[in-house]
Design a protein around this motif. Structure first.
Motif, PDB file in Angstrom:
ATOM      1  N   THR A 197     -17.151  40.843 -79.686  1.00 37.53           N
ATOM      2  CA  THR A 197     -17.346  41.701 -79.102  1.00 37.53           C
ATOM      3  C   THR A 197     -18.169  43.026 -79.827  1.00 37.53           C
ATOM      4  O   THR A 197     -17.879  43.218 -81.194  1.00 37.53           O
ATOM      5  CB  THR A 197     -16.098  42.394 -78.085  1.00 37.53           C
ATOM      6  N   TRP A 209     -12.561  53.798 -73.388  1.00 39.79           N
ATOM      7  CA  TRP A 209     -12.731  52.783 -72.985  1.00 39.79           C
ATOM      8  C   TRP A 209     -11.980  51.045 -74.007  1.00 39.79           C
ATOM      9  O   TRP A 209     -11.130  50.780 -73.184  1.00 39.79           O
ATOM     10  CB  TRP A 209     -14.429  51.567 -72.924  1.00 39.79           C
ATOM     11  N   SER A 212      -8.272  52.069 -72.517  1.00 38.30           N
ATOM     12  CA  SER A 212      -7.731  51.046 -70.996  1.00 38.30           C
ATOM     13  C   SER A 212      -8.285  49.825 -70.973  1.00 38.30           C
ATOM     14  O   SER A 212      -6.925  49.103 -70.431  1.00 38.30           O
ATOM     15  CB  SER A 212      -9.457  51.707 -70.130  1.00 38.30           C
ATOM     16  N   ASP A 213      -8.848  49.165 -72.382  1.00 34.38           N
ATOM     17  CA  ASP A 213      -9.046  47.604 -72.773  1.00 34.38           C
ATOM     18  C   ASP A 213      -8.200  47.116 -73.908  1.00 34.38           C
ATOM     19  O   ASP A 213      -8.874  47.304 -74.597  1.00 34.38           O
ATOM     20  CB  ASP A 213     -10.070  47.485 -72.682  1.00 34.38           C
ATOM     21  N   THR A 214      -6.459  47.118 -74.334  1.00 27.46           N
ATOM     22  CA  THR A 214      -5.693  46.378 -75.511  1.00 27.46           C
ATOM     23  C   THR A 214      -6.380  45.596 -75.350  1.00 27.46           C
ATOM     24  O   THR A 214      -5.828  45.500 -76.827  1.00 27.46           O
ATOM     25  CB  THR A 214      -4.647  46.614 -74.510  1.00 27.46           C
ATOM     26  N   ASN A 215      -7.199  44.615 -75.315  1.00 27.46           N
ATOM     27  CA  ASN A 215      -7.597  43.525 -76.372  1.00 27.46           C
ATOM     28  C   ASN A 215      -9.154  43.988 -77.022  1.00 27.46           C
ATOM     29  O   ASN A 215      -9.131  43.870 -78.041  1.00 27.46           O
ATOM     30  CB  ASN A 215      -8.061  42.267 -74.946  1.00 27.46           C
ATOM     31  N   GLN A 216      -9.168  45.130 -77.221  1.00 21.78           N
ATOM     32  CA  GLN A 216     -10.479  45.928 -77.867  1.00 21.78           C
ATOM     33  C   GLN A 216      -9.058  45.625 -78.779  1.00 21.78           C
ATOM     34  O   GLN A 216      -9.516  46.274 -80.092  1.00 21.78           O
ATOM     35  CB  GLN A 216     -11.242  47.211 -77.155  1.00 21.78           C
ATOM     36  N   GLN A 217      -7.948  46.566 -79.118  1.00 20.16           N
ATOM     37  CA  GLN A 217      -7.048  46.718 -79.697  1.00 20.16           C
ATOM     38  C   GLN A 217      -6.360  45.679 -81.043  1.00 20.16           C
ATOM     39  O   GLN A 217      -5.662  45.550 -81.241  1.00 20.16           O
ATOM     40  CB  GLN A 217      -6.549  47.625 -79.349  1.00 20.16           C
TER      41      GLN A 217
END
Length: 282
Positions: A197, A209, A212-217
């Motif tokens: 990403t 952002w 709101s999107d734990t996948n980015q963590q």
């Protein structure tokens, strides 16, 4: 007269094994020893390329004795390859100690270039790349992290950091507070891997952002921050300054900068930064 071995500094893939260069495979197959940051981590890479060379751990906690053991093998004529867990050794890892000692003892050090997360992120970020500063990992504790960020707030070069996934949200929030919510950043995550990403925008929006999107963590993260506007560019003219001062009497900084950009033709980020600095002075 004896001849010393060669210390090869070998870059390895940061995710996609297809990024391994042929010269790196050859070097790892032909040296007498591979000094790896984590031998267990590197075993998958070595098995994939059918590399059976013996390995030894060389990392942050390696003592002087381990360094000396490797140096002695080099001095005895054996060649050694230095690799990190991923990417180019010495970029945010402890390999410089071995390289420094090797050079001091007249041992030839040969780089075998390849993948590097920092450079990969910079190449795809769309931020100025003629001048940049790599700052490694920010401190884990917020106070120390904010102190480092504050010291860099006026840096005009593109700033590049590595960041742990469980700290990325807090770091973005700290950047927004210190650099201003409108400062442009790019988040490059899981480079060359399945869930790669690369996304950019105002840091305040990027923090929302990621929240709101734990996948980015998750995963390996490179954070790039647009440099500050150079001092020479901060004289925006008497009329533009008058417009901004009028707007700031009635509007919050973010709205004043947005409207000021439309009225003056200047960049919103530039006006936002100007407003922040001048508001502090008054």
């Amino acid at each position: 007269m004896s001849t010393t071995g060669i210390l090869y500094v070998v870059a390895t893939p940061i995710g996609n094994l297809a990024d391994m260069v042929p010269r790196a495979v050859e070097a790892l197959q032909t040296v007498a020893l591979i000094a790896a940051e984590d031998t267990r981590h590197s075993s998958r890479l070595l098995a994939h390329f059918d590399i059976k060379t013996p390995t030894v751990a060389y990392h942050d906690h390696s003592d002087d004795q381990r360094t000396e053991q490797i140096l002695q093998r080099l001095l005895n004529g054996e060649s050694v390859a230095l690799i990190s867990d991923a990417g180019t050794p010495l970029v945010s890892d402890p390999g410089y100690r071995l390289v420094r000692h090797a050079r001091q003892r007249g041992i030839q050090v040969v780089p075998v270039p390849g993948a590097c997360a920092m450079i990969a992120a910079l190449s795809a970020a769309g931020l100025p790349s003629d001048r940049f500063a790599f700052e490694g990992f920010l401190p884990a504790k917020q106070t120390a992290r904010c102190n480092v960020l504050q010291s860099l707030v006026n840096e005009t070069r593109t700033l590049i950091f590595y960041e742990a996934p469980h700290r990325i949200l807090e770091t973005l929030q700290d950047v927004a507070q210190i650099f201003g919510a409108e400062r442009e950043v790019v988040l490059a995550r899981e480079l060359t891997k399945t869930f790669e990403t690369i996304r950019g925008g105002a840091v305040g929006e990027m923090a929302d952002w990621v929240a709101s999107d734990t996948n980015q963590q998750r995963g390996e993260i490179v954070l790039l921050i647009h440099g500050a506007i150079a001092p020479a560019a901060k004289d925006m003219g008497t009329e533009s300054e008058r417009v901004m001062r009028v707007l700031l009497e009635e509007l919050p900084i973010k709205q004043a900068a947005s409207l000021g950009a439309k009225l003056t033709g200047l960049k919103k980020n530039f006006l936002y930064q100007w407003a922040l600095e001048n508001s502090k002075k008054e």
